[in-house]
Scaffold this motif. Structure first.
Motif, mmCIF file in Angstrom:
data_model
loop_
_atom_site.group_PDB
_atom_site.id
_atom_site.type_symbol
_atom_site.label_atom_id
_atom_site.label_comp_id
_atom_site.label_asym_id
_atom_site.label_seq_id
_atom_site.Cartn_x
_atom_site.Cartn_y
_atom_site.Cartn_z
ATOM 1 N N THR A 89 38.471 39.714 50.974
ATOM 2 C CA THR A 89 38.910 39.033 49.762
ATOM 3 C C THR A 89 40.111 39.884 49.042
ATOM 4 O O THR A 89 40.659 39.309 48.011
ATOM 5 C CB THR A 89 37.695 38.671 48.814
ATOM 6 O OG1 THR A 89 37.172 40.194 48.336
ATOM 7 C CG2 THR A 89 36.463 38.083 49.315
ATOM 8 N N TYR A 90 40.186 41.151 49.450
ATOM 9 C CA TYR A 90 41.113 41.862 48.723
ATOM 10 C C TYR A 90 42.315 41.414 48.736
ATOM 11 O O TYR A 90 43.184 41.308 47.878
ATOM 12 C CB TYR A 90 40.973 43.383 49.157
ATOM 13 C CG TYR A 90 41.767 44.220 48.103
ATOM 14 C CD1 TYR A 90 42.954 44.983 48.585
ATOM 15 C CD2 TYR A 90 41.285 44.328 46.923
ATOM 16 C CE1 TYR A 90 43.363 45.513 47.663
ATOM 17 C CE2 TYR A 90 41.869 45.340 45.887
ATOM 18 C CZ TYR A 90 43.080 45.873 46.436
ATOM 19 O OH TYR A 90 43.848 46.738 45.494
ATOM 20 N N THR A 112 46.421 38.020 28.021
ATOM 21 C CA THR A 112 45.954 38.022 29.310
ATOM 22 C C THR A 112 46.698 36.937 30.115
ATOM 23 O O THR A 112 46.848 35.964 29.311
ATOM 24 C CB THR A 112 44.407 38.169 29.811
ATOM 25 O OG1 THR A 112 44.023 36.874 29.129
ATOM 26 C CG2 THR A 112 43.803 39.367 29.247
ATOM 27 N N LYS A 134 47.379 34.586 33.616
ATOM 28 C CA LYS A 134 46.942 33.902 34.758
ATOM 29 C C LYS A 134 47.737 32.852 35.364
ATOM 30 O O LYS A 134 48.137 32.197 34.379
ATOM 31 C CB LYS A 134 45.396 33.466 34.635
ATOM 32 C CG LYS A 134 44.504 34.592 34.643
ATOM 33 C CD LYS A 134 43.992 35.034 35.836
ATOM 34 C CE LYS A 134 42.829 36.164 35.843
ATOM 35 N NZ LYS A 134 43.191 37.406 35.646
ATOM 36 N N VAL A 175 40.970 28.280 37.023
ATOM 37 C CA VAL A 175 41.837 29.448 36.289
ATOM 38 C C VAL A 175 40.629 29.819 35.003
ATOM 39 O O VAL A 175 40.495 28.858 34.563
ATOM 40 C CB VAL A 175 43.129 28.888 35.899
ATOM 41 C CG1 VAL A 175 42.993 27.614 35.199
ATOM 42 C CG2 VAL A 175 44.068 30.031 35.295
ATOM 43 N N LYS A 176 40.745 31.030 34.859
ATOM 44 C CA LYS A 176 40.111 31.402 33.675
ATOM 45 C C LYS A 176 40.769 32.626 33.324
ATOM 46 O O LYS A 176 41.106 33.659 34.146
ATOM 47 C CB LYS A 176 38.667 31.671 34.349
ATOM 48 C CG LYS A 176 37.788 31.843 33.199
ATOM 49 C CD LYS A 176 36.235 31.944 33.748
ATOM 50 C CE LYS A 176 35.632 30.596 34.204
ATOM 51 N NZ LYS A 176 34.247 30.672 34.444
ATOM 52 N N ALA A 177 40.650 32.800 31.831
ATOM 53 C CA ALA A 177 41.238 34.278 31.478
ATOM 54 C C ALA A 177 40.562 34.517 29.913
ATOM 55 O O ALA A 177 40.488 33.588 29.205
ATOM 56 C CB ALA A 177 42.783 33.893 31.093
ATOM 57 N N VAL A 227 46.332 36.591 43.923
ATOM 58 C CA VAL A 227 46.419 36.245 42.770
ATOM 59 C C VAL A 227 46.766 36.893 41.668
ATOM 60 O O VAL A 227 47.289 36.537 40.799
ATOM 61 C CB VAL A 227 44.649 35.900 42.425
ATOM 62 C CG1 VAL A 227 44.260 35.964 40.879
ATOM 63 C CG2 VAL A 227 44.199 34.744 43.549
ATOM 64 N N GLU A 228 46.927 38.280 41.820
ATOM 65 C CA GLU A 228 47.210 39.055 40.980
ATOM 66 C C GLU A 228 48.868 39.199 40.822
ATOM 67 O O GLU A 228 49.448 39.326 39.868
ATOM 68 C CB GLU A 228 46.999 40.577 41.189
ATOM 69 C CG GLU A 228 45.517 40.867 41.059
ATOM 70 C CD GLU A 228 44.963 40.737 39.572
ATOM 71 O OE1 GLU A 228 45.387 41.420 38.701
ATOM 72 O OE2 GLU A 228 44.519 39.775 39.255
ATOM 73 N N ALA A 255 43.194 38.252 49.008
ATOM 74 C CA ALA A 255 43.183 37.262 48.158
ATOM 75 C C ALA A 255 43.375 37.735 46.599
ATOM 76 O O ALA A 255 44.287 37.258 45.718
ATOM 77 C CB ALA A 255 41.981 36.517 48.134
ATOM 78 N N LEU A 256 42.800 38.790 46.518
ATOM 79 C CA LEU A 256 42.874 39.161 45.054
ATOM 80 C C LEU A 256 44.542 39.705 44.730
ATOM 81 O O LEU A 256 45.086 39.398 43.812
ATOM 82 C CB LEU A 256 42.066 40.708 44.972
ATOM 83 C CG LEU A 256 42.291 41.239 43.461
ATOM 84 C CD1 LEU A 256 42.085 40.329 42.355
ATOM 85 C CD2 LEU A 256 41.391 42.501 43.492
ATOM 86 N N LEU A 257 44.883 40.285 45.640
ATOM 87 C CA LEU A 257 46.197 40.804 45.457
ATOM 88 C C LEU A 257 47.372 39.523 45.368
ATOM 89 O O LEU A 257 48.310 39.423 44.491
ATOM 90 C CB LEU A 257 46.821 41.480 46.736
ATOM 91 C CG LEU A 257 46.363 42.731 46.960
ATOM 92 C CD1 LEU A 257 46.806 43.612 48.487
ATOM 93 C CD2 LEU A 257 46.496 43.715 45.759
#
Lengths: 252, 908
Positions: free
Chosen positions: A108-109, A186, A188, A176-178, A115-116, A111-113
């Motif tokens: 999942t990491y 923040t 997103k 999506v959530k922030a 999204v970031e 995927a995190l990258l």
């Protein structure tokens, strides 16, 4: 053997990053896939482990005879507390579970990258939470309340903040959530990929009206959105920086 | 009141008085269990209201405000006032038995912990009736938690709820100090820490976590209370207030969930071992896993903050640590499962509950891994996924604890519970639990704390509501079972459980007041023996410790020390010449803990509604009351002497002066009285009661002898009072750490160098420097006082104590002058003065140095107490001077803290 098989299985799963032709992959699709894998694996592991637990609880019940082995150390009254050995098997199980968990997380990491590291956004909209409504400010200065209009299949960036207490803005359909934190912003990004009206909610307790602090999210075909957008704008200017240019940039 | 003669005699259990005065760990354990169950019902009723409200999208019976209150108080009651106290009820009862101790190290403090816990819980419940209670969630997020965002009808109730939590932390801190001192100094000979039964091991780790985590929470709550009562501006600060709270709260909040769960883990291990008839598999790895989790629990807190805009590097680190902490739990679950293999498993009620708990915990744990994957957590944030996850793990823990209550019920009550009812309880409970919480995973997209949800989720929410009522019903069966069995259960033998192996199963059910009728427990032979008095005498004289030789215990205690007569020497009032066998008579009763509970309730209730304009005065009165009581109680206890009159006169003079100042401040005494709300009087009354109680308790003669033989590594050379003081100071360090950390955080958030604009030029270094000299000199004076006491020089002792007092007063006067000057600045950037509420720089300055000043005041009051006692000849000699030494440790700590504050607040 098991480790090898496992790595192949995990390696075979597609990395949850972009890209279909042109449009980056939406975080919603990505989430959906990852969640499915976790849910599937989690259910499997849960069934296996719980099943195994119950099996042993049943198999070794007193009277079944299965527990009557000679080498077993039984607790005696007055003995100094000590262990029952069995470290090796424990480590094997622990090792397997650790590999499962760690590889899932590593998977999942990426995927995190993804999204970031937001792709170039087509439109940036400021979101301001306020007890108990949402204000949306478009690049041309247009401001709407509790209604967010978006163009389909565009990369939308949200800059979220609050004017009073801690809120959280989320659109579950688009994943999506922030956090909306007073004093900071923040960011997103996401891609609304279906026309229609969905809901946004507040996900952090913010006062008496928290439960109903919703907004309509109206996704329109790009043409319709541009029509609507052209007809808006703050009084001082129609085409502020980023207005039409932002929209145009996403095509092609 | 509680004279020495009455102190030893506990009234029988059928009297109310017994339960009010007892200090015995078994009684206190029962009190905790019963009280915790009461709060379980209170919190549970609130939960049922939530589920009723959730029956239909849009809600049914509650307004938004009402719902938010119920949700918030449900969380607070369950997390603070039910689950850990329930675990500690069992721990209080069982741990000393498992360790071979006759009671905790500080029995009266144990009772204090209980009564203050009860007081705090009652205050939380009362908060509903002070208008309206707190509505911002049990997580108390900022800035919703400050007066600006609290509806006026809920101001006092919210403050009461926050103060209740603060008072609760005081109870927990006292408990941690007590348990740690006990567990490190009072183990049976032959029991190293790692040899303790697994439940006791889980408790010692729980208590370590409690000590540090709750200190951080105390920091957060004190700052929040200050924002409420004093008007400081921490959590309303635009640049960082909201995030400061999340850091402080979650730094506590994460270890807290393990604090809640560890006792359950210990119970699971105990019951799996006993009811499988097999020793716990991989026990030493199990213990190691627990230690790892305890340590790691302090480095995962930002996984509650993944969406707050923290940067990717930090998120990655916390993702890694979060996944890291799940791994030891995998090992522990496997350990439990493997213990059953080749076992002789019996489906007793305690076992079923613990087996059920393991299953629930596995579900909860797996869903936790989902939350550890940041990219998934982004969507789970603020949804029912989180709610379902934590209820599975936390209530899963509670499930094990109910099993623990069944497990130890025969020991506590002396009768067996009804098995059929227990099975019915378990069945209803397990079905109800899963009907209630599993649907929450299905409809996880429901936002938290919301009752207007998607139509499509209605079915599952209704299933959950049905489950909730079923679960609630199971508790009715439970309580009926408990009551019926207490009344008419079959008599229970010493050991109702085949394969029960720890000490508690070798003594009668229920145990006699001093626990071990056959003698002192000892494992030095490798097995449990009870040593009679002669045996103890032989061993204690044989192992006389000398500084060099203490390592040769000569027994099977690897690295441990068997320490004898030093133990007896620590009890403050006993005369000790030789290490004689007969233990000093142990006291078991005192009225003062109960009185302190009442005083704390009254004081904190008053503080909830205390107006800003009046906040200072009850504190001033408290000081005067304290001094007066020193005179009065001292005269009674030690025999009259002119110094007692002096104290009383000073106090009276003080009260007159305070009244004068109050009159000046408010424009006449009539105006002062007219302007004061009832809360002012309540607070002042509480201060009066509190001062009287504390002084009386300090003077009460109470024997709590230490065991003649004990395993004490690594603290065999450290007396119990000294160890207790060190442990307490460790938590105080964390408290100040929270304050200093908050200051640094706010300063960075607001711009480190821009900070200077927030501070007037008149805030100069000199007063701080002078104060530093005052404190350093006073530390020196305390050291000299200790020397004088050891050399039995009464005059010098009094002289140096007086010097300490004078220097401390000098510090306070100097600070007072400094603050007055700053409050009354005219002209320049701070026209109206630079006061507590002016800006974030002033808030952090006054609150942090104020906290330190409060520590100084407490130290000075203790100094007066010491002077009064020393006047009558106390503290003379090497042994008796101990009290001065422990005070000295506290005083040096206070000075060292200043050495950190001074550069931070005056120089950089």
């Amino acid at each position: 053997m098991l480790t090898l098989a496992w790595s192949l299985a995990i390696g075979g799963l597609p990395l949850p990053v972009g890209s279909a032709a042109g449009l980056p992959r939406s975080p919603a699709d990505q989430f959906g896939e990852i969640f499915l894998v976790f849910a599937g694996l989690g259910t499997l592991v849960g069934i296996v482990v719980i099943g195994y637990t119950l099996l042993n609880a049943y198999k070794y019940r007193r009277g079944s005879g299965n527990g009557e082995k000679k080498d077993v150390v039984r607790p005696e009254l007055g003995e100094k507390p000590g262990g029952g050995g069995g470290g090796k098997k424990l480590f094997l199980s622990f090792g397997i579970s650790a590999i499962i968990v760690l590889s899932l997380i590593v998977w999942t990491y990426s995927a995190l990258l993804y999204v970031e590291n937001a792709p170039e956004e087509d439109i940036t909209i400021k979101v301001e939470g306020e007890q108990f409504s949402w204000r949306f400010i478009y690049p041309n200065g247009e401001t709407t309340f509790n209604e967010l209009r978006l163009p389909k299949d565009k990369v939308v960036k949200l800059e979220v903040t609050s004017t009073d207490v801690f809120h959280n803005f989320g659109i579950p359909d688009f994943r999506v959530k922030a956090d909306a934190i007073p004093g900071q912003t923040t960011e997103k990004w996401f891609i609304p990929d279906e026309t229609g009206t969905v809901q946004a909610h507040c996900y952090e307790l913010c006062g008496a009206g928290h439960s109903g602090m919703d907004a309509d999210v109206i996704v329109m075909e790009q043409g319709d959105f541009e029509d609507w957008y052209a007809g808006t704008g703050s009084n001082d200017t129609q085409a502020t920086v980023g207005g039409d240019a932002a929209l145009a940039g996403g095509d092609a | 009141m509680s004279e020495h003669g009455e102190g030893g005699h506990l009234p029988p259990k059928s009297t109310v008085t017994r339960w009010l005065v007892t200090t015995n760990h078994k009684d206190i354990g029962i009190l905790y269990i019963v009280t915790a169950l009461f709060f379980l019902v209170a919190g549970g009723v609130l939960a049922l209201l939530i589920r009723v409200q959730m029956w239909t999208p849009g809600g049914t019976i509650l307004s938004g405000m009402g719902y938010n209150q119920i949700v918030s108080i449900h969380g607070l009651l369950m997390v603070f006032w039910f689950i850990s106290p329930f675990a500690f009820g069992l721990a209080n009862y069982v741990v000393p038995l498992q360790m071979g101790a006759e009671d905790l190290a500080f029995p009266r403090l144990n009772a204090v912990s209980y009564w203050v816990y009860l007081a705090s819980g009652l205050l939380a419940v009362v908060s509903f009736f002070l208008g309206s209670s707190f509505q911002g969630g049990w997580t108390l997020y900022a800035p919703l938690n400050v007066p600006t965002f609290i509806p006026s009808v809920a101001q006092i109730g919210s403050a009461a709820a926050i103060l209740a939590a603060t008072l609760f932390v005081a109870s927990v801190t006292v408990s941690s100090v007590n348990f740690l001192t006990t567990m490190y100094r009072m183990r049976a000979p032959g029991l190293r820490m790692r040899d303790l039964p697994i439940f006791s091991v889980s408790i010692v780790l729980t208590v370590w976590m409690m000590l540090f985590a709750f200190a951080a929470l105390l920091g957060a709550l004190v700052i929040l209370s200050a924002d409420h009562i004093l008007g400081t501006t921490y959590f309303t600060n635009e640049a960082g207030g909201a995030l400061l709270w999340t850091h402080l709260f979650w730094f506590f909040g994460h270890p807290e969930v393990y604090i809640v769960f560890f006792p359950a883990l210990g119970i699971m291990a105990e019951t799996f071992q006993t009811f499988s008839g097999k020793r716990l598999v991989g026990r030493k790895w199990f213990i190691l896993a627990m230690i790892l989790v305890a340590l790691q629990s302090f480095v995962v807190w930002m996984h509650h903050m993944f969406l707050t805009g923290i940067n990717l590097e930090v998120k990655t680190i916390f993702m890694a640590t979060t996944i890291g902490i799940s791994l030891p739990f995998d090992l522990m679950m496997f350990s439990l499962i493997y213990t059953m293999i080749k076992g002789r498993v019996r489906y007793t009620v305690p076992f079923l509950f613990n087996l059920g708990a393991v299953i629930l915990f596995i579900v909860g744990g797996i869903t936790g891994v989902f939350l550890g994957a940041v990219v998934l957590d982004y969507q789970f944030r603020g949804t029912y996924w989180v709610v379902a996850h934590f209820h599975y793990v936390m209530v899963g823990g509670a499930t094990a604890m109910f099993g623990g209550l069944y497990y130890w019920f025969p020991k506590i009550v002396g009768k067996m519970y009804d098995r059929k009812l227990g099975l019915a309880h378990f069945g209803t409970y397990f079905v109800g639990f899963n009907l209630l919480y599993f649907p929450m995973f299905v409809v996880w997209d429901t936002p938290r704390r919301v009752f207007e949800y998607s139509e499509g989720f209605t079915f599952w929410h209704r299933v959950a509501t049905v489950g909730a009522f079923l679960l609630a019903g199971s508790f009715l069966i439970f309580f009926y079972n408990l009551a019926k069995s207490i009344h008419s259960g079959d008599p229970a033998p010493d050991n109702p459980w085949e394969y029960g192996s720890a000490i508690e199963w070798s003594i009668p059910s229920p145990p006699p007041i001093e626990n071990f009728p056959k003698g002192l427990p000892s494992y030095t032979s490798g097995r449990l023996e009870f040593l009679d008095d002669e045996e103890v005498a032989t061993r204690s004289s044989g192992a006389e410790p000398t500084p060099a030789a203490h390592a040769d215990g000569g027994t099977a205690t690897d690295g441990g020390t068997v320490s004898a007569s030093t133990a007896l020497a620590q009890a403050p009032e006993t005369s000790m010449e030789t290490a004689h066998v007969e233990e000093a008579h142990a006291d078991h009763a005192s009225w003062w803990p109960f009185a302190l509970g009442i005083a704390s309730f009254v004081t904190f209730l008053g503080l909830a509604g205390l107006q800003w304009e009046y906040f200072l005065w009850p504190g001033l009165f408290a000081v005067a009351f304290f001094v007066a009581f020193i005179g009065i109680v001292g005269a009674r206890r030690d025999g009259y002497s002119p110094i007692h009159s002096l104290f009383v006169l000073l106090a009276i003079g003080g009260i007159m002066a305070i009244l004068q100042l109050l009159a000046i401040d408010k424009g006449g005494l009539d105006a002062a009285i007219a302007g004061a709300s009832p809360y002012f009087y309540v607070t002042t009354l509480g201060a009066f009661l509190g001062a009287g109680t504390l002084v009386s308790m300090g003077w009460e003669s109470f024997q709590s002898p230490e065991p003649a033989l004990a395993e004490q590594w690594p603290f065999s050379k450290v007396g119990k009072w000294k160890l207790g003081m060190w442990v307490f100071l460790a938590s105080d360090i964390v408290l100040f750490g929270a304050f200093i950390g908050s200051y640094l955080f706010m300063r960075v958030a607001n711009g480190w160098n821009d900070w200077h604009h927030l501070i007037p030029e008149e805030h100069v270094v000199l007063p701080g420097l002078i104060n530093t000299y005052f404190l350093l000199a006073s530390s020196f004076a305390v050291v000299m006082a200790l020397e004088a006491a050891k050399r039995t020089d009464r005059r010098k002792l009094l002289g140096w104590l007086a010097a300490t007092f004078a220097l401390g007063v000098g510090f306070l006067i100097n600070k007072g002058l400094e603050w007055q000057h700053l409050f009354n600045l005219h002209g320049g950037a701070f026209e109206g003065g630079w006061g507590i509420t002016t800006n974030i720089a002033s808030s952090t300055f006054y609150l942090t140095t104020g906290l330190h000043g409060a520590h100084v005041i407490v130290g000075l009051l203790i100094t007066l107490f010491l002077i009064a006692r020393a006047w009558k000849g106390a503290y003379m000699g090497e042994e008796a001077a101990g009290t001065v030494e422990y005070f000295g440790l506290y005083w040096h700590f206070v000075d060292i803290v200043w050495l950190f504050l001074f550069p931070l607040f005056y120089i950089v």
